[in-house]
Every structure is written in structure tokens, then in C-alpha cells.
Design a protein around this motif. Sequence first.
Motif, PDB file in Angstrom:
ATOM      1  N   ASP A  27       0.850  -1.195   0.000  1.00 54.33           N
ATOM      2  CA  ASP A  27       0.000   0.000   0.000  1.00 54.33           C
ATOM      3  C   ASP A  27       0.883   1.242   0.000  1.00 54.33           C
ATOM      4  O   ASP A  27       0.909   2.014  -0.948  1.00 54.33           O
ATOM      5  CB  ASP A  27      -0.993  -0.030   1.179  1.00 54.33           C
ATOM      6  CG  ASP A  27      -0.347  -0.395   2.517  1.00 54.33           C
ATOM      7  OD1 ASP A  27       0.873  -0.631   2.551  1.00 54.33           O
ATOM      8  OD2 ASP A  27      -1.062  -0.439   3.532  1.00 54.33           O
ATOM      9  N   SER A  28       1.640   1.420   1.099  1.00 51.65           N
ATOM     10  CA  SER A  28       2.570   2.543   1.191  1.00 51.65           C
ATOM     11  C   SER A  28       3.787   2.036   1.954  1.00 51.65           C
ATOM     12  O   SER A  28       3.630   1.402   3.015  1.00 51.65           O
ATOM     13  CB  SER A  28       1.898   3.691   1.959  1.00 51.65           C
ATOM     14  OG  SER A  28       2.869   4.491   2.602  1.00 51.65           O
ATOM     15  N   ASN A  30       5.734   3.742   3.680  1.00 43.14           N
ATOM     16  CA  ASN A  30       5.761   4.392   5.001  1.00 43.14           C
ATOM     17  C   ASN A  30       4.888   3.630   5.994  1.00 43.14           C
ATOM     18  O   ASN A  30       5.266   3.434   7.145  1.00 43.14           O
ATOM     19  CB  ASN A  30       5.269   5.845   4.901  1.00 43.14           C
ATOM     20  CG  ASN A  30       6.416   6.823   4.672  1.00 43.14           C
ATOM     21  OD1 ASN A  30       7.385   6.487   4.000  1.00 43.14           O
ATOM     22  ND2 ASN A  30       6.296   8.025   5.206  1.00 43.14           N
ATOM     23  N   THR A  31       3.718   3.212   5.553  1.00 44.30           N
ATOM     24  CA  THR A  31       2.805   2.466   6.423  1.00 44.30           C
ATOM     25  C   THR A  31       3.438   1.143   6.810  1.00 44.30           C
ATOM     26  O   THR A  31       3.438   0.732   7.964  1.00 44.30           O
ATOM     27  CB  THR A  31       1.462   2.218   5.694  1.00 44.30           C
ATOM     28  OG1 THR A  31       1.000   3.479   5.219  1.00 44.30           O
ATOM     29  CG2 THR A  31       0.436   1.579   6.580  1.00 44.30           C
ATOM     30  N   ARG A  32       4.012   0.475   5.818  1.00 44.51           N
ATOM     31  CA  ARG A  32       4.637  -0.828   6.034  1.00 44.51           C
ATOM     32  C   ARG A  32       5.835  -0.692   6.977  1.00 44.51           C
ATOM     33  O   ARG A  32       6.050  -1.498   7.881  1.00 44.51           O
ATOM     34  CB  ARG A  32       5.063  -1.357   4.659  1.00 44.51           C
ATOM     35  CG  ARG A  32       5.560  -2.771   4.606  1.00 44.51           C
ATOM     36  CD  ARG A  32       4.508  -3.769   4.967  1.00 44.51           C
ATOM     37  NE  ARG A  32       3.675  -4.161   3.850  1.00 44.51           N
ATOM     38  CZ  ARG A  32       3.494  -5.423   3.466  1.00 44.51           C
ATOM     39  NH1 ARG A  32       4.072  -6.407   4.116  1.00 44.51           N
ATOM     40  NH2 ARG A  32       2.697  -5.704   2.455  1.00 44.51           N
ATOM     41  N   PHE A  35       4.766  -0.243  10.621  1.00 45.05           N
ATOM     42  CA  PHE A  35       4.330  -1.528  11.164  1.00 45.05           C
ATOM     43  C   PHE A  35       5.556  -2.359  11.578  1.00 45.05           C
ATOM     44  O   PHE A  35       5.602  -2.918  12.677  1.00 45.05           O
ATOM     45  CB  PHE A  35       3.491  -2.242  10.089  1.00 45.05           C
ATOM     46  CG  PHE A  35       3.025  -3.589  10.491  1.00 45.05           C
ATOM     47  CD1 PHE A  35       1.949  -3.741  11.370  1.00 45.05           C
ATOM     48  CD2 PHE A  35       3.641  -4.733   9.996  1.00 45.05           C
ATOM     49  CE1 PHE A  35       1.526  -4.999  11.752  1.00 45.05           C
ATOM     50  CE2 PHE A  35       3.223  -5.995  10.375  1.00 45.05           C
ATOM     51  CZ  PHE A  35       2.158  -6.131  11.261  1.00 45.05           C
ATOM     52  N   ARG A  56       1.509   7.804  -0.354  1.00 42.54           N
ATOM     53  CA  ARG A  56       1.025   9.039   0.274  1.00 42.54           C
ATOM     54  C   ARG A  56       2.032  10.160   0.131  1.00 42.54           C
ATOM     55  O   ARG A  56       3.239   9.929   0.185  1.00 42.54           O
ATOM     56  CB  ARG A  56       0.790   8.816   1.773  1.00 42.54           C
ATOM     57  CG  ARG A  56      -0.358   7.913   2.077  1.00 42.54           C
ATOM     58  CD  ARG A  56      -0.634   7.839   3.560  1.00 42.54           C
ATOM     59  NE  ARG A  56       0.224   6.870   4.221  1.00 42.54           N
ATOM     60  CZ  ARG A  56       1.110   7.184   5.151  1.00 42.54           C
ATOM     61  NH1 ARG A  56       1.287   8.438   5.516  1.00 42.54           N
ATOM     62  NH2 ARG A  56       1.840   6.250   5.728  1.00 42.54           N
ATOM     63  N   GLU A 130       7.642  11.040   8.703  1.00 45.96           N
ATOM     64  CA  GLU A 130       6.579  10.902   9.710  1.00 45.96           C
ATOM     65  C   GLU A 130       7.198  10.508  11.055  1.00 45.96           C
ATOM     66  O   GLU A 130       8.045   9.613  11.117  1.00 45.96           O
ATOM     67  CB  GLU A 130       5.555   9.878   9.242  1.00 45.96           C
ATOM     68  CG  GLU A 130       4.846  10.371   7.974  1.00 45.96           C
ATOM     69  CD  GLU A 130       3.806   9.410   7.428  1.00 45.96           C
ATOM     70  OE1 GLU A 130       2.700   9.855   7.127  1.00 45.96           O
ATOM     71  OE2 GLU A 130       4.112   8.202   7.282  1.00 45.96           O
ATOM     72  N   HIS A 132       6.715   9.207  14.974  1.00 45.76           N
ATOM     73  CA  HIS A 132       5.829   8.411  15.826  1.00 45.76           C
ATOM     74  C   HIS A 132       6.567   8.114  17.126  1.00 45.76           C
ATOM     75  O   HIS A 132       7.785   8.278  17.202  1.00 45.76           O
ATOM     76  CB  HIS A 132       5.471   7.078  15.162  1.00 45.76           C
ATOM     77  CG  HIS A 132       4.887   7.228  13.799  1.00 45.76           C
ATOM     78  ND1 HIS A 132       3.544   7.332  13.572  1.00 45.76           N
ATOM     79  CD2 HIS A 132       5.479   7.303  12.582  1.00 45.76           C
ATOM     80  CE1 HIS A 132       3.326   7.460  12.275  1.00 45.76           C
ATOM     81  NE2 HIS A 132       4.478   7.448  11.647  1.00 45.76           N
TER      82      HIS A 132
END
Length: 260
Positions: A27-28, A30-32, A35, A56, A130, A132
Motif C-alpha cells: 500500500d505505502s 511508510n505504512t509498512r 508496522f 502518500r 513521519e 511516531h
Amino acid sequence: MIHTDAIAAGLGTSVIGKKIMHFHETDSTNTRALFLARGGAAEGTVVLADRQTAGRGRMNREWHSPGGTGIYLSIILTPRAPLNSLPGITLVAAVAAAEALESAAGVRADIKWPNDLLLNNRKICGILTELHARDDGAAIVIVGIGINVNTPAERFPAEVRDIASSLLIETGRETSREEIVISLLERFERRYEMFIFGRFDAILDRWREYSGIIGRRVCIEQDGVRTLGTVVDIDMGGALVILNISGSRQMILSGDITYI
Ligand code: BTN
């Protein structure tokens, strides 16, 4: 498909990219990457995809990520640096990307504040950093970098064709994505080390060399508010310092910038 074996064989880094997780499609990145970072992936792990289905960009924009032609990667970092300094990592990435394009593709891109790389005024690279926090409170920084390398014009959606471009379109020749990734990760490691060791001033000097923004008249749009002024500098936190039309110095932390 991008050849991670060739990247691993040519890479001369000690932390960044020592582990590369390659996905044919995700998907992305960055998301992966987030995780994987939450699951304990080590600092420097790189997530690389041939294609993203939900790439994104900043401000919730889509990053168009067609298969087999671009570079879509994210670097996982767990910096031990003051929290308020971490936005500077975006500038580290912008300098590293500009240097990599120069050494691996022979082009001199302009950095457009804060984190776009342009060739002939059209965007070929974007960076999405990003921040976190891990459960134990430590910072996780995901640096996502997208570079349009061998993307032909017809693979960009019509609505972005005037503003987006690729190395192929601008130079008329194909460039090895593997060579750009190697150079990008090596440059990033060098610049990130400088950042961690408190040498952000040297990174800003490089950023200024690539940006050409100092002295330019600009319009910055931020949450529907427009500010006009002349760029005076970029500060140690990565904010743009402008002299606005009332003659006051103003710091701009984020927004969309247009040269006027
Ligand atoms: C921007 O210019 O707005 C930033 C674009 C960042 C795109 C990259 S591609 C790899 C990584 N994964 C994402 O979903 N986004 C970044």
C-alpha cells in the motif's frame, strides 16, 4: 523489478540499508515501515517497493506510484536526538536525494522548500517524514522518499502532468534505479550521521546550495492563509525565515510555496 541483490552488493553503508525488505507491491512503504518498526525492526531498515497502491504525499495527497519505473522507499530511524530537532531529518533526506541524483544520474535538481526536488521546475522527487512514538516512548522516524526515475509522461495522471516529471522525461535517457538507491542510502547515512553528531549547520549549508531560494519572493499558503515575502534564510529547525510585506521577519514551519 528492482534488483535488491545488486543494491546489497554495491552498498557501502554500515547501518542504513543493511537490511532491505523488498515488496513487489504494497500500500505505502511508510505504512509498512511503521508496522515493521513497531514490531522491532532495526534502525536503518529500508522498505522498498516496486509499486504502491496507496502511496502518500504531504497534506494527505496521493503519491502516484506506477510499477517498475520509480523508487518508492522508506527508511526506519530511531534517533537519539532531541524531539524538536527531528523535523530536520527531512532536510537531511532532501540533501541526500539531491546529492544522489547528481552522482548517479548526473543532474542537478533544485530543492524546493521544504522537501521537493525539481528538475526544470517540475517535481521528480518528494519526501514524507513521519514521526511516531514507540510504546516505550522512544521516537520512530519514517523517512519516505519517492523518485520518478524512468516514468514516461503517459503514466502520470493528466492532472499532474504539468507539475510532475521524471528523470526520463527531463533527460531523455533511462537511469539505473539500483544505482540511485545505492547512492541515496550512502549519502543519507553520511548526512544522518552529521545530523546525529550535531553538525546540522553543515547540512543546512548544502541545503542552501541546492535550494537557490534565499532572496526569492514567495507566496506561502498554509491552512488557507497566504503569506507573501522574501526568503531571508532557513533556520536551524528547518523553518523558512521570510521578510513579509510589512517588513517583519516571520518563521514559516509548513505550507505550500510558490515563487512569484
Ligand atoms: C510529497 O511530495 O508530498 C511526498 C511524497 C512522498 C512519497 C514517498 S514514496 C515512498 C514513501 N511511501 C509513501 O507512501 N510515501 C513516500
